[in-house]
Design a protein around this motif. Structure first.
Motif, PDB file in Angstrom:
ATOM      1  N   ALA B  12       0.836  -1.206   0.000  1.00 18.69           N
ATOM      2  CA  ALA B  12       0.000   0.000   0.000  1.00 18.69           C
ATOM      3  C   ALA B  12       0.871   1.256   0.000  1.00 18.69           C
ATOM      4  CB  ALA B  12      -0.936  -0.014   1.211  1.00 18.69           C
ATOM      5  N   ALA B  13       1.933   1.224   0.778  1.00 16.66           N
ATOM      6  CA  ALA B  13       2.827   2.390   0.841  1.00 16.66           C
ATOM      7  C   ALA B  13       3.497   2.616  -0.516  1.00 16.66           C
ATOM      8  CB  ALA B  13       3.880   2.180   1.933  1.00 16.66           C
ATOM      9  N   LEU B  14       3.884   1.531  -1.165  1.00 19.42           N
ATOM     10  CA  LEU B  14       4.538   1.656  -2.476  1.00 19.42           C
ATOM     11  C   LEU B  14       3.571   2.202  -3.528  1.00 19.42           C
ATOM     12  CD1 LEU B  14       6.686  -1.610  -2.597  1.00 19.42           C
ATOM     13  CD2 LEU B  14       7.545   0.754  -2.772  1.00 19.42           C
ATOM     14  N   VAL B  15       2.333   1.716  -3.497  1.00 21.63           N
ATOM     15  CA  VAL B  15       1.349   2.201  -4.466  1.00 21.63           C
ATOM     16  C   VAL B  15       1.113   3.697  -4.250  1.00 21.63           C
ATOM     17  CG1 VAL B  15      -1.052   2.048  -5.232  1.00 21.63           C
ATOM     18  CG2 VAL B  15       0.230  -0.041  -4.794  1.00 21.63           C
ATOM     19  N   ALA B  16       0.969   4.092  -2.994  1.00 19.05           N
ATOM     20  CA  ALA B  16       0.743   5.509  -2.700  1.00 19.05           C
ATOM     21  C   ALA B  16       1.937   6.361  -3.148  1.00 19.05           C
ATOM     22  CB  ALA B  16       0.487   5.696  -1.201  1.00 19.05           C
ATOM     23  N   ALA B  17       3.138   5.866  -2.871  1.00 15.33           N
ATOM     24  CA  ALA B  17       4.329   6.620  -3.268  1.00 15.33           C
ATOM     25  C   ALA B  17       4.439   6.693  -4.792  1.00 15.33           C
ATOM     26  CB  ALA B  17       5.580   5.964  -2.670  1.00 15.33           C
ATOM     27  N   ALA B  18       4.142   5.587  -5.466  1.00 17.61           N
ATOM     28  CA  ALA B  18       4.227   5.557  -6.929  1.00 17.61           C
ATOM     29  C   ALA B  18       3.190   6.501  -7.535  1.00 17.61           C
ATOM     30  CB  ALA B  18       4.018   4.133  -7.439  1.00 17.61           C
ATOM     31  N   GLU B  19       2.014   6.524  -6.922  1.00 15.80           N
ATOM     32  CA  GLU B  19       0.965   7.434  -7.409  1.00 15.80           C
ATOM     33  C   GLU B  19       1.439   8.881  -7.312  1.00 15.80           C
ATOM     34  OE1 GLU B  19      -3.319   6.707  -6.483  1.00 15.80           O
ATOM     35  OE2 GLU B  19      -3.123   8.626  -5.464  1.00 15.80           O
ATOM     36  N   TRP B  20       2.031   9.196  -6.190  1.00 14.09           N
ATOM     37  CA  TRP B  20       2.529  10.550  -5.990  1.00 14.09           C
ATOM     38  C   TRP B  20       3.594  10.885  -7.031  1.00 14.09           C
ATOM     39  CZ3 TRP B  20       6.633  13.690  -5.008  1.00 14.09           C
ATOM     40  CH2 TRP B  20       6.318  14.960  -4.501  1.00 14.09           C
ATOM     41  N   GLU B  21       4.512   9.950  -7.230  1.00 11.85           N
ATOM     42  CA  GLU B  21       5.600  10.184  -8.199  1.00 11.85           C
ATOM     43  C   GLU B  21       5.044  10.382  -9.608  1.00 11.85           C
ATOM     44  OE1 GLU B  21       8.897  10.454  -7.778  1.00 11.85           O
ATOM     45  OE2 GLU B  21       8.813  10.174  -5.613  1.00 11.85           O
ATOM     46  N   ILE B  22       4.087   9.537  -9.990  1.00  7.75           N
ATOM     47  CA  ILE B  22       3.520   9.625 -11.345  1.00  7.75           C
ATOM     48  C   ILE B  22       2.792  10.944 -11.507  1.00  7.75           C
ATOM     49  CG2 ILE B  22       1.745   8.665 -12.875  1.00  7.75           C
ATOM     50  CD1 ILE B  22       2.576   5.879 -11.856  1.00  7.75           C
ATOM     51  N   ASN B  23       2.065  11.322 -10.472  1.00 11.57           N
ATOM     52  CA  ASN B  23       1.297  12.564 -10.554  1.00 11.57           C
ATOM     53  C   ASN B  23       2.207  13.798 -10.560  1.00 11.57           C
ATOM     54  OD1 ASN B  23      -1.287  13.333 -11.032  1.00 11.57           O
ATOM     55  ND2 ASN B  23      -1.766  13.789  -8.902  1.00 11.57           N
ATOM     56  N   THR B  24       3.432  13.625 -10.160  1.00 14.32           N
ATOM     57  CA  THR B  24       4.359  14.756 -10.102  1.00 14.32           C
ATOM     58  C   THR B  24       5.274  14.783 -11.319  1.00 14.32           C
ATOM     59  OG1 THR B  24       4.368  14.339  -7.724  1.00 14.32           O
ATOM     60  CG2 THR B  24       5.900  15.980  -8.543  1.00 14.32           C
ATOM     61  N   GLY B  25       5.825  13.626 -11.670  1.00 12.97           N
ATOM     62  CA  GLY B  25       6.805  13.620 -12.763  1.00 12.97           C
ATOM     63  C   GLY B  25       6.431  12.733 -13.931  1.00 12.97           C
ATOM     64  N   GLY B  26       5.207  12.165 -13.894  1.00 11.06           N
ATOM     65  CA  GLY B  26       4.816  11.273 -14.989  1.00 11.06           C
ATOM     66  C   GLY B  26       5.473   9.912 -14.859  1.00 11.06           C
ATOM     67  N   LEU B  27       5.143   9.031 -15.790  1.00 12.57           N
ATOM     68  CA  LEU B  27       5.671   7.666 -15.747  1.00 12.57           C
ATOM     69  C   LEU B  27       7.189   7.647 -15.753  1.00 12.57           C
ATOM     70  CD1 LEU B  27       3.415   5.610 -18.180  1.00 12.57           C
ATOM     71  CD2 LEU B  27       3.591   5.403 -15.699  1.00 12.57           C
ATOM     72  N   ARG B  28       7.773   8.579 -16.499  1.00  8.51           N
ATOM     73  CA  ARG B  28       9.226   8.585 -16.610  1.00  8.51           C
ATOM     74  C   ARG B  28       9.911   8.884 -15.293  1.00  8.51           C
ATOM     75  NH1 ARG B  28      10.662  11.895 -22.106  1.00  8.51           N
ATOM     76  NH2 ARG B  28       9.372  10.622 -23.463  1.00  8.51           N
TER      77      ARG B  28
END
Lengths: 202, 202
Positions: B12-28
């Motif tokens: 759950a923590a990883l999904v939340a962190a990944a969501e934040w990262e994607i929403n900030t810098g995109g998939l890349r």
């Protein structure tokens, strides 16, 4: 003089080779080393005629836009009533769909290519893009005679975008690809509906 | 037992962190090292809970689909006549547009993410995608009562694709971004036209 001619020849050869590569392996498949090998020049010589691969991709994309425009021109011409205008919108949409279905990777490169952060598309390229919308504005003007030129431009762009969405997601493997005949029917149905719905009732 | 719980918490923590990262810098912008740093685990521990970053992206995308669905649900409900059905299609389209405008990078990840060659989307994910089209099928059924379920499904998908195209190219910087209020008007006009045009004349 002789040098200018050689540069032009090399440039043309590079654009042709890049087009072939993109149409075969997509944007990701484009490598300077491979291009140099194909046209028989040194890798460094590429950068004598274009400033980088992004420049080269823009030249390929401009050719793709030209090709699409040639096909649109064949479908254009004055529409005399709203039914003809709607039929024309359908024909333009189908030409676009057929092009995308036949040259998928090259067509995708038009949308997938992004210039590095901070670099804008050159004006000549933007003008090419905008010119294509003109073919849609004509039938739109017949459907909505009282719309302002600015409104027509926006509507033409929206119509293009709607058709582009259908083409893109229809050809997309991810969302289950729609067979071309069924996709042509869908595009026909939706564009016909739009034409009918947009029409001003006098 | 304790281990399972810890794994779930880490996931759950990883999904939340990944969501934040994607929403900030995109998939890349998504990097395993950065994720590990954010959730406070070793890089290797990530691969105890997901098989790779693609898996993690699918989990983030599934959450995005859920969020969109929650917003669509709020707009859904039975339409009693073709005008209501058309108005409902417009509302659904605007919800989609607003979501995309507000969470652009996360929304883009739904379409930009591609699994490596040869790997298919898992069934659970595809079911989530397909469920979203259901919200469009209901008003379509009101507009075209004599269409078969299969036709309705295709029409719903085409409508979604058309709206998606308008949203995508409207929010796209490349083709000159349309300001949100103007884009909302365009989506409203085109979807209203489609609703009007699709409607069966009894």
């Amino acid at each position: 003089m002789e040098t200018t001619k050689r540069r032009e020849q090399l440039k043309a050869a590079l654009v042709a080779a890049a087009e072939w590569e993109i149409n075969t392996g997509g944007l990701r498949g484009l490598k300077a080393r491979q291009l140099a090998y194909k046209v028989g020049c040194a890798v460094g010589a590429i950068y004598n005629v274009v400033s980088d691969l992004d420049d080269l991709i823009l030249l390929v994309n401009a050719r793709t836009l030209d090709e699409i425009e040639h096909k649109l021109v064949a479908m254009a011409g004055p529409a005399h009533d709203p039914d003809e205008a709607t039929a024309q919108l359908v024909r333009l949409a189908l030409v676009y769909l057929d092009f995308a279905a036949e040259h998928t990777l090259r067509w995708r490169a038009l949308f997938d290519h992004r210039l590095p952060e901070g670099r804008d598309l050159p004006d000549w390229y933007v003008r090419n893009q905008v010119r294509l919308f003109g073919y849609i504005e004509q039938p739109v003007a017949m459907l909505q005679p009282s719309a302002s030129p600015e409104q027509r431009r926006l509507t033409a762009r929206s119509l293009f975008s709607a058709v582009h969405g259908m083409v893109m997601l229809g050809l997309e493997e991810k969302l289950q690809r729609i067979p071309l005949p069924a996709l042509r029917e869908q595009v026909t149905a939706v564009v016909t509906a739009i034409g009918r719905g947009l029409r001003e009732v006098p």
